[in-house]
Write a protein that holds these residues in place. Sequence first.
Motif, PDB file in Angstrom:
ATOM      1  N   TRP A   1       0.853  -1.198   0.000  1.00 17.55           N
ATOM      2  CA  TRP A   1       0.000   0.000   0.000  1.00 17.55           C
ATOM      3  C   TRP A   1       0.880   1.235   0.000  1.00 17.55           C
ATOM      4  CZ3 TRP A   1      -5.261   0.312  -0.416  1.00 17.55           C
ATOM      5  CH2 TRP A   1      -5.868   1.545  -0.110  1.00 17.55           C
ATOM      6  N   PHE A   2       0.744   2.063  -1.021  1.00 16.01           N
ATOM      7  CA  PHE A   2       1.528   3.288  -1.132  1.00 16.01           C
ATOM      8  C   PHE A   2       0.586   4.475  -1.281  1.00 16.01           C
ATOM      9  CE2 PHE A   2       4.266   0.060  -3.238  1.00 16.01           C
ATOM     10  CZ  PHE A   2       5.335   0.080  -2.353  1.00 16.01           C
ATOM     11  N   GLU A   3       0.884   5.570  -0.588  1.00 16.83           N
ATOM     12  CA  GLU A   3       0.088   6.796  -0.706  1.00 16.83           C
ATOM     13  C   GLU A   3       0.933   7.888  -1.347  1.00 16.83           C
ATOM     14  OE1 GLU A   3      -1.601   7.810   3.070  1.00 16.83           O
ATOM     15  OE2 GLU A   3      -2.354   5.769   3.414  1.00 16.83           O
ATOM     16  N   THR A   4       0.346   8.567  -2.325  1.00 17.47           N
ATOM     17  CA  THR A   4       1.067   9.637  -3.004  1.00 17.47           C
ATOM     18  C   THR A   4       1.262  10.824  -2.071  1.00 17.47           C
ATOM     19  OG1 THR A   4      -0.926  10.668  -3.895  1.00 17.47           O
ATOM     20  CG2 THR A   4       0.092   8.927  -5.212  1.00 17.47           C
ATOM     21  N   THR A   5       2.256  11.619  -2.390  1.00 18.08           N
ATOM     22  CA  THR A   5       2.572  12.832  -1.633  1.00 18.08           C
ATOM     23  C   THR A   5       2.862  13.958  -2.619  1.00 18.08           C
ATOM     24  OG1 THR A   5       4.949  12.339  -1.598  1.00 18.08           O
ATOM     25  CG2 THR A   5       3.611  11.443   0.213  1.00 18.08           C
ATOM     26  N   ILE A   6       3.088  15.148  -2.081  1.00 16.86           N
ATOM     27  CA  ILE A   6       3.477  16.268  -2.939  1.00 16.86           C
ATOM     28  C   ILE A   6       4.803  15.957  -3.631  1.00 16.86           C
ATOM     29  CG2 ILE A   6       4.189  18.694  -2.948  1.00 16.86           C
ATOM     30  CD1 ILE A   6       2.227  19.168  -0.663  1.00 16.86           C
ATOM     31  N   GLU A   7       5.689  15.280  -2.918  1.00 18.57           N
ATOM     32  CA  GLU A   7       7.004  14.956  -3.465  1.00 18.57           C
ATOM     33  C   GLU A   7       6.957  13.826  -4.483  1.00 18.57           C
ATOM     34  OE1 GLU A   7       6.341  15.129  -0.170  1.00 18.57           O
ATOM     35  OE2 GLU A   7       7.163  17.142   0.134  1.00 18.57           O
ATOM     36  N   ASP A   8       6.027  12.879  -4.318  1.00 14.86           N
ATOM     37  CA  ASP A   8       5.919  11.735  -5.233  1.00 14.86           C
ATOM     38  C   ASP A   8       4.454  11.540  -5.586  1.00 14.86           C
ATOM     39  OD1 ASP A   8       5.888   9.291  -6.569  1.00 14.86           O
ATOM     40  OD2 ASP A   8       7.474   8.434  -5.329  1.00 14.86           O
ATOM     41  N   ASN A   9       4.095  11.940  -6.798  1.00 13.26           N
ATOM     42  CA  ASN A   9       2.702  11.864  -7.221  1.00 13.26           C
ATOM     43  C   ASN A   9       2.297  10.503  -7.768  1.00 13.26           C
ATOM     44  OD1 ASN A   9       4.120  11.920  -9.621  1.00 13.26           O
ATOM     45  ND2 ASN A   9       2.972  13.613 -10.518  1.00 13.26           N
ATOM     46  N   GLY A  10       3.210   9.542  -7.672  1.00 11.24           N
ATOM     47  CA  GLY A  10       2.900   8.178  -8.089  1.00 11.24           C
ATOM     48  C   GLY A  10       3.946   7.543  -8.972  1.00 11.24           C
TER      49      GLY A  10
ATOM     50  N   ALA B   1       5.426   3.829  -8.236  1.00 12.92           N
ATOM     51  CA  ALA B   1       5.250   2.750  -9.207  1.00 12.92           C
ATOM     52  C   ALA B   1       6.567   2.009  -9.432  1.00 12.92           C
ATOM     53  CB  ALA B   1       4.726   3.311 -10.522  1.00 12.92           C
ATOM     54  N   ARG B   2       7.644   2.749  -9.483  1.00 12.18           N
ATOM     55  CA  ARG B   2       8.951   2.106  -9.662  1.00 12.18           C
ATOM     56  C   ARG B   2       9.335   1.280  -8.442  1.00 12.18           C
ATOM     57  NH1 ARG B   2      11.304   7.667 -12.261  1.00 12.18           N
ATOM     58  NH2 ARG B   2      10.527   7.322 -14.389  1.00 12.18           N
ATOM     59  N   ARG B   3       8.971   1.772  -7.253  1.00  9.69           N
ATOM     60  CA  ARG B   3       9.210   0.982  -6.044  1.00  9.69           C
ATOM     61  C   ARG B   3       8.419  -0.318  -6.087  1.00  9.69           C
ATOM     62  NH1 ARG B   3       8.081   4.459  -0.815  1.00  9.69           N
ATOM     63  NH2 ARG B   3       8.238   2.365   0.082  1.00  9.69           N
ATOM     64  N   ALA B   4       7.181  -0.245  -6.559  1.00  4.75           N
ATOM     65  CA  ALA B   4       6.353  -1.447  -6.669  1.00  4.75           C
ATOM     66  C   ALA B   4       6.983  -2.456  -7.631  1.00  4.75           C
ATOM     67  CB  ALA B   4       4.952  -1.069  -7.134  1.00  4.75           C
ATOM     68  N   VAL B   5       7.519  -1.974  -8.741  1.00  7.93           N
ATOM     69  CA  VAL B   5       8.192  -2.855  -9.693  1.00  7.93           C
ATOM     70  C   VAL B   5       9.391  -3.526  -9.036  1.00  7.93           C
ATOM     71  CG1 VAL B   5       9.510  -2.932 -11.847  1.00  7.93           C
ATOM     72  CG2 VAL B   5       7.399  -1.592 -11.713  1.00  7.93           C
ATOM     73  N   ASP B   6      10.145  -2.759  -8.261  1.00  8.64           N
ATOM     74  CA  ASP B   6      11.309  -3.318  -7.561  1.00  8.64           C
ATOM     75  C   ASP B   6      10.899  -4.410  -6.573  1.00  8.64           C
ATOM     76  OD1 ASP B   6      12.994  -1.618  -8.922  1.00  8.64           O
ATOM     77  OD2 ASP B   6      13.109  -0.120  -7.322  1.00  8.64           O
ATOM     78  N   GLU B   7       9.666  -4.319  -6.063  1.00  6.79           N
ATOM     79  CA  GLU B   7       9.163  -5.340  -5.138  1.00  6.79           C
ATOM     80  C   GLU B   7       8.640  -6.571  -5.872  1.00  6.79           C
ATOM     81  OE1 GLU B   7       9.233  -5.419  -1.885  1.00  6.79           O
ATOM     82  OE2 GLU B   7      10.010  -3.387  -1.524  1.00  6.79           O
ATOM     83  N   GLN B   8       8.757  -6.560  -7.196  1.00  5.60           N
ATOM     84  CA  GLN B   8       8.386  -7.700  -8.048  1.00  5.60           C
ATOM     85  C   GLN B   8       6.910  -8.084  -7.908  1.00  5.60           C
ATOM     86  OE1 GLN B   8      11.361 -10.697  -7.014  1.00  5.60           O
ATOM     87  NE2 GLN B   8      12.751  -9.869  -8.557  1.00  5.60           N
ATOM     88  N   VAL B   9       6.048  -7.080  -7.876  1.00  7.96           N
ATOM     89  CA  VAL B   9       4.621  -7.353  -7.825  1.00  7.96           C
ATOM     90  C   VAL B   9       4.138  -7.825  -9.194  1.00  7.96           C
ATOM     91  CG1 VAL B   9       4.212  -5.689  -5.980  1.00  7.96           C
ATOM     92  CG2 VAL B   9       4.002  -4.965  -8.376  1.00  7.96           C
TER      93      VAL B   9
END
Length: 297
Positions: A37-46, A50-58
């Motif tokens: 579960w990831f929540e967007t922020t002003i610094e990261d709008n998604g 998404a790249r972090r999710a890819v790194d987690e091999q989802v």
Amino acid sequence: MPHAAVIVNPTKVPDLDLRRAEVTAELAKHDWAEPLWFETTIEDNGQGLARRAVDEQVDLVFTCGGDGTVRAVIDGLVGSGVPVAVLSAGTGNLLAQNLALGTTLAEGIATGVTGRTRAVDLGEIDGETFAVMAGIGLDAAMLENTTETSKSRFGALAYVFGALSRLRDRPFRVTLRLDDGPPLRRRVRMVLVGNVGRVQGGLHLFPAAEPDDGRLDVLVLSPYGLRDWLGVAVRLFTRSRREDRRIERFTARTIRVDTARPMPRQYDGDLIKPGTTTRIAVTPKALLIRVPAETAQ
């Protein structure tokens, strides 16, 4: 068990804890593991999430937010081989509407986990990716006049109010260059470039648009007064393909738009700095997206 990530814009979802529990429960019904579960922020709008999710091999990334959140997540997934699924939230959700991805949470989850993967095109405007539409002129000015408060209060009608407030803006001169064709010079209210055809309220601006044909659709609107605007509105609502000086449609792989003065610009609901030269191009089959299994190939 298959494993998904959910990237959610907390400003578009009123009760995050409830939404997270609902998503987890729906995925469990399909024998999927509890999602990241990831929540967007002003610094990261998604995009970075998404790249972090890819790194987690989802196996799949769900995006839950407005059109801007969807666009940012898609941008982070391009080239990864990981498909995206859309959970509708916010006032736009135009990609979900155009691809019939479902409007409820259960439908969105089911499409993600039981649907098929479709490769669709993406557009690029001055280096920024878009999945739905980009525009110069009236549609971008409409967004400038549409606040988050009005969207929360009036929903999609807020865009109508925003557009009405800018109908008196004076036309502007453009030079269009489509692929290798000759320059087209016009005096217009708006130039819109779409990968899909439908906008808020079920209005089809591009009746023949296909999201995987390797081309972008171009709409040029040039009404000059109330009578012209009424004629344009009738043709858009009736999906008429008749053209004249008020409304023209083209298709192209590359589009360059030069304007006589800096004009407001937008892509998938996000404003970019006004400019006088805009370059737009299609990237064929760049996005892997989950769609209902029964939809056309």
